[in-house]
Design a protein around this motif. Structure first.
Motif, PDB file in Angstrom:
ATOM      1  N   VAL A 305       0.845  -1.143   0.188  1.00 11.10           N
ATOM      2  CA  VAL A 305      -0.040   0.076   0.027  1.00 11.10           C
ATOM      3  C   VAL A 305       0.914   1.298  -0.114  1.00 11.10           C
ATOM      4  CG1 VAL A 305      -1.970   1.362   1.133  1.00 11.10           C
ATOM      5  CG2 VAL A 305      -1.824  -1.348   1.277  1.00 11.10           C
ATOM      6  N   PRO A 306       0.688   2.037  -1.086  1.00 13.79           N
ATOM      7  CA  PRO A 306       1.518   3.526  -0.849  1.00 13.79           C
ATOM      8  C   PRO A 306       1.437   4.010   0.284  1.00 13.79           C
ATOM      9  CG  PRO A 306       0.382   3.245  -3.142  1.00 13.79           C
ATOM     10  CD  PRO A 306      -0.286   2.142  -2.174  1.00 13.79           C
ATOM     11  N   PHE A 307       2.529   4.851   0.784  1.00 17.91           N
ATOM     12  CA  PHE A 307       2.497   5.550   1.948  1.00 17.91           C
ATOM     13  C   PHE A 307       1.211   6.656   1.869  1.00 17.91           C
ATOM     14  CE2 PHE A 307       3.757   9.217   4.543  1.00 17.91           C
ATOM     15  CZ  PHE A 307       3.569   8.316   5.936  1.00 17.91           C
ATOM     16  N   ALA A 308       1.011   7.402   0.853  1.00 12.84           N
ATOM     17  CA  ALA A 308      -0.122   8.348   0.762  1.00 12.84           C
ATOM     18  C   ALA A 308      -1.172   7.806   0.914  1.00 12.84           C
ATOM     19  CB  ALA A 308       0.273   9.112  -0.517  1.00 12.84           C
ATOM     20  N   GLU A 309      -1.317   6.655   0.500  1.00 11.45           N
ATOM     21  CA  GLU A 309      -2.945   6.118   1.008  1.00 11.45           C
ATOM     22  C   GLU A 309      -3.033   5.520   2.266  1.00 11.45           C
ATOM     23  OE1 GLU A 309      -5.413   2.137  -0.372  1.00 11.45           O
ATOM     24  OE2 GLU A 309      -3.694   2.688  -1.864  1.00 11.45           O
ATOM     25  N   LEU A 310      -1.962   5.182   2.832  1.00 20.21           N
ATOM     26  CA  LEU A 310      -1.791   5.019   4.284  1.00 20.21           C
ATOM     27  C   LEU A 310      -2.163   5.976   4.917  1.00 20.21           C
ATOM     28  CD1 LEU A 310       1.241   2.463   4.795  1.00 20.21           C
ATOM     29  CD2 LEU A 310      -1.323   1.735   4.800  1.00 20.21           C
ATOM     30  N   LYS A 311      -1.542   7.120   4.815  1.00 21.19           N
ATOM     31  CA  LYS A 311      -1.683   8.559   5.572  1.00 21.19           C
ATOM     32  C   LYS A 311      -3.126   8.886   5.447  1.00 21.19           C
ATOM     33  CE  LYS A 311       0.278  12.688   6.652  1.00 21.19           C
ATOM     34  NZ  LYS A 311       1.267  13.901   6.235  1.00 21.19           N
ATOM     35  N   ALA A 312      -3.686   9.107   4.277  1.00 21.40           N
ATOM     36  CA  ALA A 312      -4.960   9.287   3.832  1.00 21.40           C
ATOM     37  C   ALA A 312      -5.848   8.645   4.585  1.00 21.40           C
ATOM     38  CB  ALA A 312      -5.434   9.504   2.478  1.00 21.40           C
ATOM     39  N   LYS A 313      -5.888   7.170   4.763  1.00 17.45           N
ATOM     40  CA  LYS A 313      -6.978   6.427   5.351  1.00 17.45           C
ATOM     41  C   LYS A 313      -6.703   6.490   6.779  1.00 17.45           C
ATOM     42  CE  LYS A 313      -8.080   3.724   1.297  1.00 17.45           C
ATOM     43  NZ  LYS A 313      -8.361   2.434   0.590  1.00 17.45           N
ATOM     44  N   GLY A 314      -5.395   6.547   7.316  1.00 15.71           N
ATOM     45  CA  GLY A 314      -5.017   6.487   8.832  1.00 15.71           C
ATOM     46  C   GLY A 314      -5.542   7.602   9.669  1.00 15.71           C
TER      47      GLY A 314
END
Length: 349
Positions: A305-314
């Motif tokens: 999972v790309p980090f940008a997605e992890l941050k947005a969903k986290g």
């Protein structure tokens, strides 16, 4: 033709200039140390800091006067020696009038069968930062039932600085969160600059997520992000024990917090490095707001999972505000976060 006397004079002025800059720079630290740690009323701190500035400037001037450089330098070194002796006498303590939320450091005992009794688990009910119900509990955990480790990062002053928490999840749905925090005295507030000058001791708090996470999302309005960490179960168990061992060490030998070198992120890294030798050091361990990117770079977040997605969903604030302190808080704030529907360890291995 350049006269030798002129060269000697230039050399003297260059050396004096360098030494004067060193005096000014070191005096900056000295004045802040006196300001933050000198006991007594504010007027005394102003007075002593002012005297130091006057004496340091006099030493700087003496460096440029014929016959005075050696005396000026020796005088300043003597001043700094006295300051250093005084600074060494300022020692951390275990007994002070602590703020209620850090009144106790967690402690724990382990039985032979991997069951752990954890004392002084904080479970406050927060209404405002100043209005809360105090509750300290004793809880029992089975480390064989550890299911997950989550990294929570709470931002309150820009993208580079954040507070780091580590939350352990168990098969029965309970979570216990550990936090390395400053141990404030009653009425004290956190100062990033003061954290460089022995202003606070270090404490380790273990708390229920409805306390330690919700106070940040719902009460203080900090931005909190949650990430599932990939970690073998034995390493998870060792990290849990490491927090308790570190807490026991602080109870025996208290230490001062340092904003740069001994904080909520560097101490976690030190514990992990003992468990996982060779874990690389990185500047993002000092700029704690970028810690999740570091953890992602070593392959320890949700795979693929790309980090940008992890941050947005986290980002959990919306769910935390919606759920507030109700039952199911921990489950609700994890909804939709990549990786949180599976254990931290590979169940097939």
């Amino acid at each position: 033709m350049v006269r030798p006397g002129w060269l000697a004079s230039l050399w003297h002025w260059l050396i004096a200039g360098v030494l004067a800059l060193l005096i000014v720079a070191s005096s900056g630290w000295a004045v802040l140390a006196l300001w933050y740690r000198l006991p007594g009323p504010t007027v005394l701190r102003y007075g002593v800091a002012g005297l130091w500035i006057i004496a340091a400037l006099a030493c700087c001037m003496g460096l440029f006067l014929k016959g005075w450089p050696a005396r000026a330098l020796l005088g300043y070194l003597a001043m700094y020696l006295v300051l250093g002796i005084w600074w060494w006498t300022i020692q951390p303590a275990t007994e002070r009038d602590w703020a209620p939320d850090v009144a106790h450091i967690v402690s724990g005992t382990q039985e032979d069968d991997n069951r752990v009794t954890v004392k002084n688990v904080r479970n406050f009910q927060w209404r405002t930062p100043q209005d809360f119900d105090e509750r300290w509990e004793t809880r029992h955990y089975d480390l064989d039932q550890l299911r997950s480790v989550d990294l929570l990062v709470s931002y309150w002053m820009g993208p580079a600085i954040a507070h780091t928490l580590v939350s352990f999840g168990f098969d029965d749905g309970r979570y216990l969160t550990f936090s390395v925090e400053i141990r404030k005295e009653r009425g004290e507030a956190f100062s990033t600059l003061g954290g460089f000058f022995k202003e606070y001791e270090v404490s380790i708090i273990a708390a229920d997520e409805r306390d330690i996470v919700r106070v940040r999302t719902n009460t203080r309005s900090e931005d909190v992000y949650l990430y599932r960490v990939q970690m073998p179960k034995p390493v998870m168990q060792d990290l849990f024990r490491a927090y308790l061992d570190e807490a026991h060490q602080l109870q025996r030998e208290p230490r001062y917090y340092n904003t740069l070198t001994s904080n909520c992120t560097t101490l976690v890294y030190a514990m992990m490095k003992r468990i996982v030798p060779g874990l690389p050091f990185d500047y993002r361990l000092l700029l704690s707001g970028y810690l999740p990117e570091y953890v992602h770079s070593v392959g320890a977040l949700a795979p693929g999972v790309p980090f940008a997605e992890l941050k947005a969903k986290g980002h959990i604030n919306a769910q935390a505000l919606k759920t507030n302190g109700a039952d199911g808080f921990s489950a609700r704030i994890r909804e939709g976060i990549p990786g949180t529907d599976t254990p931290s360890y590979d169940a097939d291995n």
